[in-house]
Scaffold this motif. Structure first.
Motif, PDB file in Angstrom:
ATOM      1  N   GLY A 186       0.796  -1.221   0.000  1.00 60.62           N
ATOM      2  CA  GLY A 186       0.000   0.000   0.000  1.00 60.62           C
ATOM      3  C   GLY A 186       0.828   1.270   0.000  1.00 60.62           C
ATOM      4  N   LYS A 187       2.098   1.165  -0.319  1.00 62.82           N
ATOM      5  CA  LYS A 187       3.001   2.324  -0.369  1.00 62.82           C
ATOM      6  C   LYS A 187       3.065   2.851  -1.808  1.00 62.82           C
ATOM      7  N   TYR A 188       1.910   3.314  -2.282  1.00 62.00           N
ATOM      8  CA  TYR A 188       1.771   3.687  -3.684  1.00 62.00           C
ATOM      9  C   TYR A 188       2.626   4.889  -4.067  1.00 62.00           C
ATOM     10  N   GLY A 189       2.678   5.884  -3.215  1.00 57.28           N
ATOM     11  CA  GLY A 189       3.473   7.072  -3.520  1.00 57.28           C
ATOM     12  C   GLY A 189       4.948   6.752  -3.650  1.00 57.28           C
ATOM     13  N   THR A 190       5.440   5.913  -2.763  1.00 56.21           N
ATOM     14  CA  THR A 190       6.845   5.505  -2.809  1.00 56.21           C
ATOM     15  C   THR A 190       7.131   4.710  -4.077  1.00 56.21           C
ATOM     16  N   ALA A 191       6.213   3.810  -4.414  1.00 52.65           N
ATOM     17  CA  ALA A 191       6.369   3.014  -5.638  1.00 52.65           C
ATOM     18  C   ALA A 191       6.367   3.917  -6.865  1.00 52.65           C
TER      19      ALA A 191
ATOM     20  N   VAL B 293      -0.079   1.296  -9.885  1.00 50.98           N
ATOM     21  CA  VAL B 293       0.186   2.267  -8.815  1.00 50.98           C
ATOM     22  C   VAL B 293      -0.634   3.539  -9.031  1.00 50.98           C
ATOM     23  N   GLU B 294      -0.620   4.045 -10.252  1.00 49.69           N
ATOM     24  CA  GLU B 294      -1.371   5.267 -10.539  1.00 49.69           C
ATOM     25  C   GLU B 294      -2.868   5.056 -10.346  1.00 49.69           C
ATOM     26  N   ASP B 295      -3.352   3.881 -10.673  1.00 48.74           N
ATOM     27  CA  ASP B 295      -4.752   3.568 -10.440  1.00 48.74           C
ATOM     28  C   ASP B 295      -5.072   3.677  -8.950  1.00 48.74           C
ATOM     29  N   GLU B 296      -4.230   3.124  -8.122  1.00 44.37           N
ATOM     30  CA  GLU B 296      -4.452   3.183  -6.673  1.00 44.37           C
ATOM     31  C   GLU B 296      -4.395   4.614  -6.146  1.00 44.37           C
ATOM     32  N   LEU B 297      -3.625   5.452  -6.806  1.00 40.32           N
ATOM     33  CA  LEU B 297      -3.499   6.847  -6.381  1.00 40.32           C
ATOM     34  C   LEU B 297      -4.590   7.746  -6.979  1.00 40.32           C
ATOM     35  N   GLY B 298      -5.460   7.155  -7.799  1.00 45.86           N
ATOM     36  CA  GLY B 298      -6.540   7.925  -8.389  1.00 45.86           C
ATOM     37  C   GLY B 298      -6.110   8.771  -9.572  1.00 45.86           C
ATOM     38  N   ARG B 299      -4.985   8.469 -10.143  1.00 40.19           N
ATOM     39  CA  ARG B 299      -4.475   9.197 -11.311  1.00 40.19           C
ATOM     40  C   ARG B 299      -5.013   8.519 -12.571  1.00 40.19           C
ATOM     41  N   THR B 300      -6.273   8.730 -12.827  1.00 43.03           N
ATOM     42  CA  THR B 300      -7.027   7.987 -13.826  1.00 43.03           C
ATOM     43  C   THR B 300      -6.422   8.044 -15.225  1.00 43.03           C
ATOM     44  N   GLU B 301      -6.190   9.219 -15.736  1.00 47.78           N
ATOM     45  CA  GLU B 301      -5.722   9.337 -17.123  1.00 47.78           C
ATOM     46  C   GLU B 301      -4.331   8.744 -17.306  1.00 47.78           C
ATOM     47  N   SER B 302      -3.415   9.039 -16.391  1.00 45.51           N
ATOM     48  CA  SER B 302      -2.066   8.485 -16.538  1.00 45.51           C
ATOM     49  C   SER B 302      -2.071   6.975 -16.311  1.00 45.51           C
ATOM     50  N   ALA B 303      -2.954   6.485 -15.441  1.00 44.45           N
ATOM     51  CA  ALA B 303      -3.067   5.035 -15.237  1.00 44.45           C
ATOM     52  C   ALA B 303      -3.559   4.363 -16.521  1.00 44.45           C
ATOM     53  N   ARG B 304      -4.579   4.946 -17.136  1.00 39.90           N
ATOM     54  CA  ARG B 304      -5.087   4.390 -18.410  1.00 39.90           C
ATOM     55  C   ARG B 304      -3.986   4.367 -19.478  1.00 39.90           C
TER      56      ARG B 304
END
Length: 133
Positions: free
Chosen positions: A65-70, A94-105
């Motif tokens: 759950g250390k998404y920011g570090t990852a 990781v970006e999906d978990e952080l809610g960064r929708t567009e960059s995750a896609r």
């Protein structure tokens, strides 16, 4: 499969690529433990810009759950590495978990679906479903 990789990693302790594959597979399967986390930390400390080592450590951090570090570790890789499918897979998760929708896609769109394990495909599909909900 993780037992095979664990044994392979034990038999080839100086092969960072094998160790990184074992750690990453353990994270994918949810079978990571203190030993895999410790090995990921060793790999990352020895090669903080080696893609396989960064991916292994990021996979463990993702599970923890250390998404920011990852995210920081993955984004520190050279741009040409960040764009590669193996790195993009973890970057997207990781970006999906952080809610960064567009960059995750965008990252998950670079994943080569023909080159991933069924368990990785399940993680990919779950992330995409979450992004499209």
């Amino acid at each position: 499969l993780t037992r095979l990789y664990r044994q392979w990693a034990r038999l080839t302790p100086d092969d960072a690529g094998v160790a990184a594959s074992w750690v990453t597979l353990s994270a994918v399967l949810g079978t990571e433990d203190g030993q895999t986390a410790a090995r990921a930390a060793e790999l990352y400390a020895a090669g903080p810009l080696v893609p396989a080592s960064v991916v292994a450590q990021a996979a463990i951090w993702w599970r923890e759950g250390k998404y920011g570090t990852a995210l920081e570790a993955l984004q520190a890789l050279p741009a040409e590495e960040v764009g590669k499918p193996a790195v993009a897979f973890w970057l997207g998760l990781v970006e999906d978990e952080l809610g960064r929708t567009e960059s995750a896609r965008a990252a998950l769109g670079r994943v080569d679906r023909q080159a991933i394990l069924p368990e990785e495909a399940a993680l990919l599909e779950a992330a995409l479903a979450k992004l499209n909900a």
